[in-house]
Design a protein around this motif. Structure first.
Motif: not given
Length: 403
Positions: A30-32, A88-97, A99-103, A152-162
């Protein structure tokens, strides 16, 4: 059950954004979870371009001036960051439903450590022998970590994976390491403790005689370096007390205040940007990374060695990540269950599995481990990592999620 697949920006750049996301969508996750800020490494990338990938320290975006302007430590910028791959990844993942997490790798950065050795760990002999490990007690490092989490949070990710938002270990300090002295696990632990001025001051404020602890570590490890037999057995508080004395154990335990307070600051900064923090505890990696055969002590019980207080963090962060690097499904279940007991029932618990070598030798074993994770109380299962596993190994994921 929530799930994601860990990926690198280099994976996407080499194979193409749409092609990678087509595959990931087909795996049923469900996410990347994308490496927004990573550390240097050399990886065999079986389906990548190239087949051996050299990674560098740094971020895949331009560091915001309002966050890093005036700070001593600023993250190096990865090649191609100006192309805004995360956007670009944020836009593409959103289009596919998806989630995007920022490692985000926080305090492991050889480039910054070599340029600023005084912000790295200092051992009991006074050596700055771990240039990759930034000390979480140092004020400049703490400012850097807060700014990095916010960026990293400012990149529009659903979570920051620390990742690496705690103390490092002696065994993971540099590259091409050599030691022809047979150090035992407890000797390595003592040699990995930081005795910089800031760590010693914070420990002293908690009532610990930091100088006595340093002297004891230097005496014991120095003896082994001079030819004394190394300590045998796992690192436990009881064994360490008998080997090095109560002051050393008190010093090691005092480090949890450093980590807890820093994680609290980073979590608040991430939340202020509209995202949330997932704290990755690296204990499972330290125990089972090489062969998937961790020693008997459960990761949740040994996390204090990195300065991690799971009970305290359970009150501070919305989500905790468990690196379940073990071959045996029963061991995976035991590890996850121990974390669940420590964090309570209200916090999200994510288990990270490797679908192939060295942990998982068959699709059936991966199915068993995903089932074990669910039964032990995890809320999500994540898979590490897209670019490091051959396609036939990644093809095990759909069956594991549906099994």
């Amino acid at each position: 059950m929530d799930s994601s697949l860990y990926v690198y920006v280099e994976d996407v750049r080499g194979e193409g954004l749409e092609a990678v996301l087509d595959r990931i969508t087909g795996y049923g996750v469900t996410g990347v979870t994308v490496a927004a800020a990573y550390h240097r490494a050399r990886d065999v990338t079986p389906h990548g371009r190239p087949r051996v990938t050299v990674r560098r320290d740094g971020v895949h975006f331009t560091p915001p001036e309002d966050l890093f302007g005036g700070l001593r430590l600023v993250p190096p910028v990865q090649e191609g960051a100006e192309e805004e791959p995360l956007a670009a990844l944020r836009r593409a993942t959103a289009e596919r439903g998806l989630k995007l997490h920022g490692w985000t790798v926080f305090l492991m950065n050889t480039t910054l450590g070599l340029a600023n050795p005084e912000v790295t760990l200092r051992n009991c002999f006074g050596d700055r022998g771990s240039p990759a490990d930034l000390c979480p007690s140092h004020p400049d490092v703490r400012l850097y970590a807060v700014a990095l989490g916010r960026a990293v949070a400012r990149q529009g990710v659903d979570s920051v994976v620390a990742e690496a938002l705690h103390f490092g270990t002696f065994g993971c300090g540099y590259q091409n390491e050599r030691s022809f002295v047979p150090l035992g696990p407890m000797d390595e632990f003592l040699l990995g403790l930081c005795f910089c001025d800031f760590c010693m001051r914070r420990a002293a404020d908690l009532g610990v005689n930091a100088e006595v602890a340093r002297e004891e570590c230097a005496r014991i490890v120095g003896g082994v370096l001079d030819g004394d037999p190394p300590a045998q057995g796992e690192v436990t508080r009881a064994a360490l007390t008998a080997y090095a004395g109560p002051e050393v154990v008190s010093y090691a335990r005092a480090r949890s205040e450093v980590v807890t307070s820093l994680v609290s600051e980073v979590s608040a900064a991430v939340a202020a940007e509209g995202s949330s923090l997932v704290f990755l505890d690296a204990t499972g990696s330290a125990k089972g990374y090489i062969d998937g055969l961790p020693p008997s002590g459960l990761s949740a019980h040994d996390s204090w060695q990195l300065g991690v207080d799971l009970v305290a963090l359970g009150d501070l962060v919305p989500s905790l990540g468990v690196l379940a690097y073990a071959r045996d499904a029963a061991r995976v279940a035991d590890d996850v269950a121990a974390y669940r007991r420590s964090t309570g029932k209200d916090k999200e618990l994510r288990a990270v599995l490797r679908p192939g070598f060295p942990d998982t030798d068959s699709a059936d074993r991966l199915v068993a481990k995903v089932r074990a994770v669910r039964a032990a109380g995890a809320d999500a299962v994540d898979f590490y990592a897209y670019g490091l596993m051959p396609y036939p190994i990644l093809d095990r994921i759909p069956g594991a999620l549906s099994g």
